[in-house]
Enzyme design. Structure first.
Site, PDB file in Angstrom:
ATOM      1  N   GLU A   1     -10.036   7.435   3.576  1.00  0.00           N
ATOM      2  CA  GLU A   1     -10.934   6.558   4.326  1.00  0.00           C
ATOM      3  C   GLU A   1     -10.200   5.247   4.558  1.00  0.00           C
ATOM      4  OE1 GLU A   1     -10.979   6.659   1.006  1.00  0.00           O
ATOM      5  OE2 GLU A   1     -10.600   4.506   0.813  1.00  0.00           O
TER       6      GLU A   1
ATOM      7  N   LYS B   1       0.800  -1.224   0.000  1.00  0.00           N
ATOM      8  CA  LYS B   1       0.000   0.000   0.000  1.00  0.00           C
ATOM      9  C   LYS B   1       0.840   1.285   0.000  1.00  0.00           C
ATOM     10  CE  LYS B   1      -4.492  -1.471   1.579  1.00  0.00           C
ATOM     11  NZ  LYS B   1      -4.393  -2.927   1.843  1.00  0.00           N
TER      12      LYS B   1
ATOM     13  N   SER C   1       1.461  -9.818  -1.251  1.00  0.00           N
ATOM     14  CA  SER C   1       1.144  -8.394  -1.090  1.00  0.00           C
ATOM     15  C   SER C   1       1.464  -7.861   0.300  1.00  0.00           C
ATOM     16  CB  SER C   1      -0.321  -8.142  -1.432  1.00  0.00           C
ATOM     17  OG  SER C   1      -1.173  -8.996  -0.694  1.00  0.00           O
TER      18      SER C   1
HETATM   19  C1  LIG Z   1      -5.253  -3.910   1.338  1.00  0.00           C
HETATM   20  C2  LIG Z   1      -4.574  -5.172   1.027  1.00  0.00           C
HETATM   21  C3  LIG Z   1      -4.980  -5.990  -0.056  1.00  0.00           C
HETATM   22  C4  LIG Z   1      -6.181  -5.704  -0.894  1.00  0.00           C
HETATM   23  O1  LIG Z   1      -6.132  -4.557  -1.666  1.00  0.00           O
HETATM   24  P1  LIG Z   1      -5.853  -4.569  -3.241  1.00  0.00           P
HETATM   25  O2  LIG Z   1      -6.149  -3.164  -3.614  1.00  0.00           O
HETATM   26  O3  LIG Z   1      -6.788  -5.555  -3.867  1.00  0.00           O
HETATM   27  O4  LIG Z   1      -4.443  -4.943  -3.431  1.00  0.00           O
HETATM   28  C5  LIG Z   1      -4.247  -7.135  -0.333  1.00  0.00           C
HETATM   29  N1  LIG Z   1      -3.188  -7.492   0.420  1.00  0.00           N
HETATM   30  C6  LIG Z   1      -2.789  -6.743   1.472  1.00  0.00           C
HETATM   31  C7  LIG Z   1      -1.620  -7.208   2.266  1.00  0.00           C
HETATM   32  C8  LIG Z   1      -3.460  -5.570   1.806  1.00  0.00           C
HETATM   33  O5  LIG Z   1      -3.054  -4.849   2.868  1.00  0.00           O
END
Ligand SMILES: *Cc1c(COP(=O)(O)O)cnc(C)c1O
Length: 410
Positions: free
Chosen positions: A116, A94, A383
């Protein structure tokens, strides 16, 4: 295969029939000003120099790709690589986007950041980046979420953000969005709205894709270095779609690379039990843009559910809707139980605790790998890291709602 134009979205913000600006009149000029600023700076060398500086020195990029040798061996098929977005500052992808958007806000002369947040991850990344850049920061959060996510609220406050609890309606994400948008329209001169995923009205999906595309750009080069070729599959979880589009962007024009997005099928495919928007939804408009969405019987946004708070959203980024219809990307789902198994398996076999969101992508790779030959390569976008989820999983194990796989017991 339908050709996918790199010039997308078009001037009105459409990816094919998806995207656009379905917003109240007062918001349109504000969004247009933002779109113009983005066009001005996205290729500006000084802007990019600064962006890359903070990606490197604040977030610790580049993140490596990592070959899961133990997992690969145990599954007996394709090699599984992870793109280690979990190693970013704050533990997820993020921050790539919050750095980019706050730099854009500064260029536009803004003094205040608003955002938000639902579970709080985007709020924390925004608060941290605002602290870094010396911007005033207000995070809108549903009153129910403020209660549920006390530690994240405290984290944001520690980094100087003001957290406003939205008291209307269900007191969750939707109300937080409504109040944040209201505050933006009131003070658009000084304020920048920092959106956290590849969703929302134009130009946000394009902006978030651009700032997250560093993930796929790095991964492409790193896979060439590691294997002398590109992976056969790129796999990522899809909530709003930002980590997935960030990985996919640089591979869209590589027809030999299959792109797979993994949505949460939660407790099952019945209404209210999942958030598998592209798999089970239909086209519609919500939150200012047209995409696939999950609807209730009245056609309003459906109730959704997933074990991971970052994936339970009833719509999805418009570019994913386009890629699905064009046949360029495939969207599948993984359940709570499959994600939990993947969560435990990666922890135990590789010493990496994945975020529950990322565990959905991993779950699909674990299903897929044994069906492919040993020369095949799957690249999974990890992610985020799972430290934020450990307390939740621990209490589920204690309650007996989750049973860890036998390999955990010694
Ligand atoms: C917020 C988040 C997501 C989901 O958001 P996307 O916009 O779909 O990437 C996925 N993995 C993690 C670790 C997150 O913090």
């Amino acid at each position: 295969m339908t050709t996918v134009s790199p010039a997308m979205p078009d001037a009105a913000g459409f990816f094919g029939q998806y995207g656009g600006q379905y917003v109240p009149e007062p918001l349109k000029p504000i969004l247009d000003t933002l779109a113009q600023a983005f066009e001005t700076y996205r290729n500006d060398p000084e802007f990019l120099r600064e962006f890359n500086y903070y990606l490197k020195h604040f977030s610790g990029r580049e993140t490596p790709v990592y070959l899961c040798s133990n997992l690969t061996k145990a599954l007996g098929g394709a090699k599984i690589y992870l793109k280690r977005e979990d190693l970013n500052h704050l533990g997820a992808h993020k921050v790539n986007n919050t750095i980019g958007q706050i730099l854009l806000a500064k260029r536009m002369g803004k003094k205040k950041i608003i955002a938000e947040t639902g579970a709080g991850q985007h709020g924390v990344a925004t608060a941290a980046t605002a602290a870094l850049m010396g911007m005033e920061c207000t995070i809108y959060m549903g009153a129910v979420d403020v209660e549920r996510q006390k530690l994240n609220v405290f984290r944001m406050q520690m980094m100087g953000a003001k957290v406003v609890a939205a008291q209307s309606g269900q007191k969750t994400l939707k109300e937080a969005v409504d109040e944040a948008l209201g505050a933006w329209v009131q003070d658009a001169e000084e304020t920048f709205y920092l959106l956290g995923s590849a969703v929302g009205p134009h130009p946000y999906p394009a902006i978030v894709r651009e700032f997250q595309s560093v993930v796929g750009r790095e991964a492409k080069r790193q896979m060439r270095e590691a294997e002398g070729r590109l992976p056969d599959y790129c796999v990522a979880c899809v909530g709003g779609g930002s980590n997935a589009i960030g990985l996919f962007a640089d591979f869209i024009d590589e027809p030999g690379v299959k792109l797979v997005g993994v949505e949460p099928s939660g407790r099952g495919l019945e209404y209210g039990q999942h958030a598998a928007t592209l798999c089970l939804g239909e086209p519609g408009v919500m939150h200012g843009f047209r995409s696939y969405m999950l609807k209730d019987p009245q056609g309003e946004p459906a109730e959704v559910y997933s074990i991971s708070a970052g994936l339970d959203y009833p719509s999805v980024g418009p570019e994913h809707a386009f890629l699905k219809d064009a046949g360029r990307a495939e969207y599948v789902h993984a359940s709570d139980a499959e994600a939990m198994d993947a969560f435990f398996m990666l922890s135990r076999m590789e010493g990496i605790i994945p975020a529950l969101e990322s565990s959905h992508a991993l779950a699909h790779a674990i299903r897929l790998a044994p069906t492919l030959g040993r020369e095949s390569i799957i690249l999974v976008n990890l992610s985020g890291r799972g430290d934020k989820d450990v307390a939740q999983v621990e209490s589920m194990v204690t309650e007996g709602t989750v049973v860890p796989p036998a390999m955990l017991k010694r």
